[in-house]
Design a protein around this motif. Structure first.
Motif, PDB file in Angstrom:
ATOM      1  N   UNK A   1      36.235  28.027 101.610  1.00 45.69           N
ATOM      2  CA  UNK A   1      36.649  26.817 100.880  1.00 45.69           C
ATOM      3  C   UNK A   1      35.477  25.892 100.536  1.00 45.69           C
ATOM      4  N   UNK A   2      34.359  26.056 101.250  1.00 45.56           N
ATOM      5  CA  UNK A   2      33.216  25.172 101.025  1.00 45.56           C
ATOM      6  C   UNK A   2      32.165  25.763 100.090  1.00 45.56           C
ATOM      7  N   UNK A   3      32.319  27.008  99.716  1.00 46.71           N
ATOM      8  CA  UNK A   3      31.296  27.659  98.878  1.00 46.71           C
ATOM      9  C   UNK A   3      31.062  26.959  97.542  1.00 46.71           C
ATOM     10  N   UNK A   4      32.104  26.527  96.835  1.00 41.59           N
ATOM     11  CA  UNK A   4      31.828  25.805  95.577  1.00 41.59           C
ATOM     12  C   UNK A   4      31.055  24.498  95.810  1.00 41.59           C
ATOM     13  N   UNK A   5      31.351  23.821  96.904  1.00 41.46           N
ATOM     14  CA  UNK A   5      30.642  22.578  97.225  1.00 41.46           C
ATOM     15  C   UNK A   5      29.186  22.888  97.552  1.00 41.46           C
ATOM     16  N   UNK A   6      28.949  23.910  98.371  1.00 39.07           N
ATOM     17  CA  UNK A   6      27.579  24.285  98.728  1.00 39.07           C
ATOM     18  C   UNK A   6      26.779  24.654  97.487  1.00 39.07           C
ATOM     19  N   UNK A   7      27.371  25.412  96.598  1.00 42.42           N
ATOM     20  CA  UNK A   7      26.663  25.797  95.368  1.00 42.42           C
ATOM     21  C   UNK A   7      26.365  24.567  94.513  1.00 42.42           C
ATOM     22  N   UNK A   8      27.314  23.663  94.404  1.00 41.06           N
ATOM     23  CA  UNK A   8      27.095  22.438  93.628  1.00 41.06           C
ATOM     24  C   UNK A   8      25.991  21.588  94.261  1.00 41.06           C
ATOM     25  N   UNK A   9      25.970  21.505  95.588  1.00 41.69           N
ATOM     26  CA  UNK A   9      24.916  20.741  96.269  1.00 41.69           C
ATOM     27  C   UNK A   9      23.546  21.367  96.026  1.00 41.69           C
ATOM     28  N   UNK A  10      23.482  22.689  95.997  1.00 43.80           N
ATOM     29  CA  UNK A  10      22.210  23.361  95.674  1.00 43.80           C
ATOM     30  C   UNK A  10      21.786  23.028  94.243  1.00 43.80           C
ATOM     31  N   UNK A  11      22.753  22.969  93.330  1.00 39.90           N
ATOM     32  CA  UNK A  11      22.443  22.600  91.947  1.00 39.90           C
ATOM     33  C   UNK A  11      21.940  21.162  91.863  1.00 39.90           C
ATOM     34  N   UNK A  12      22.534  20.270  92.658  1.00 38.41           N
ATOM     35  CA  UNK A  12      22.068  18.881  92.693  1.00 38.41           C
ATOM     36  C   UNK A  12      20.633  18.831  93.209  1.00 38.41           C
ATOM     37  N   UNK A  13      20.344  19.574  94.268  1.00 39.21           N
ATOM     38  CA  UNK A  13      18.982  19.586  94.823  1.00 39.21           C
ATOM     39  C   UNK A  13      17.985  20.079  93.777  1.00 39.21           C
ATOM     40  N   UNK A  14      18.323  21.136  93.054  1.00 44.38           N
ATOM     41  CA  UNK A  14      17.429  21.649  92.015  1.00 44.38           C
ATOM     42  C   UNK A  14      17.247  20.620  90.903  1.00 44.38           C
ATOM     43  N   UNK A  15      18.327  19.959  90.526  1.00 40.47           N
ATOM     44  CA  UNK A  15      18.275  18.927  89.481  1.00 40.47           C
ATOM     45  C   UNK A  15      17.347  17.792  89.913  1.00 40.47           C
ATOM     46  N   UNK A  16      17.503  17.342  91.152  1.00 43.49           N
ATOM     47  CA  UNK A  16      16.684  16.231  91.657  1.00 43.49           C
ATOM     48  C   UNK A  16      15.217  16.637  91.745  1.00 43.49           C
ATOM     49  N   UNK A  17      14.954  17.862  92.233  1.00 42.29           N
ATOM     50  CA  UNK A  17      13.559  18.340  92.297  1.00 42.29           C
ATOM     51  C   UNK A  17      12.921  18.344  90.919  1.00 42.29           C
TER      52      UNK A  17
END
Length: 188
Positions: free
Chosen positions: A168-184
């Motif tokens: 159930x948390x996989x979509x959230x984890x993937x979105x958080x990784x996308x946020x981290x890449x965006x911020x970097x």
């Protein structure tokens, strides 16, 4: 582990950098605290201290969690930040506050992250968020989907640290990784 109740406030009082909270697969963090709002230094003193501490920490990234609101500490942190990541709920009342914040902080490197977004994003609120940032340098990053499991989760580790996280948390984890890449990329 023994640590100050208000690490930023204690650091300002002592004139020494606060000890960073470190965790497995987490960014270094200096947590905020409501007491800081009542006893804060000036904007300029905050900016000077944070710049000095950043040099002493020698880290690529440190998250400074200021207390909410337009306080002296927040303004000092904003004045030196490479990026200011702000969660946003796509609800009318929350967007009222977001609209005010964007007007006030448009000169800072602000990235809004829509948070707790339902499977079908509310179209009117998405359009309103687009209008709020139109004509400003404020950017909107990746959406973080809503997941009931986030609110009931008992683990004390970052969702993105699990490999793989619960289904159930996989979509959230993937979105958080996308946020981290965006911020970097934004801060580069």
């Amino acid at each position: 582990m023994d640590r100050a109740a208000s690490p930023l406030l204690a650091a300002f009082e002592k004139g020494t950098p606060p000890r960073l909270l470190r965790g497995f697969s987490k960014p270094d963090l200096v947590p905020g605290d409501p007491d800081l709002e009542l006893n804060q230094p000036s904007r300029d003193d905050t900016a000077d201290a944070l710049l000095t501490w950043a040099g002493e920490w020698g880290r690529d990234w440190v998250v400074i969690d200021t207390h909410r609101g337009a306080t002296e500490v927040v303004n000092g942190a904003l004045s030196i930040a490479h990026v200011v990541v702000t969660p946003v709920r796509l609800r009318s009342s929350d967007l009222d506050g977001t609209e005010h914040m964007v007007r006030e902080l448009a000169d800072y490197p602000v990235v809004l992250i829509p948070n707790f977004v339902p499977p079908v994003a509310p179209a009117a609120e998405v359009r309103r968020l687009s209008r709020i940032v139109a004509g400003t340098p404020v950017q909107v990053g990746p959406l973080i989907p809503a997941a009931l499991a986030v609110g009931t989760r008992k683990k004390r580790m970052a969702i993105t640290s699990e490999d793989p996280p619960g289904k159930p948390l996989r979509p959230v984890a993937e979105a958080l990784r996308q946020v981290a890449a965006f911020v970097r990329e934004y801060a580069a």
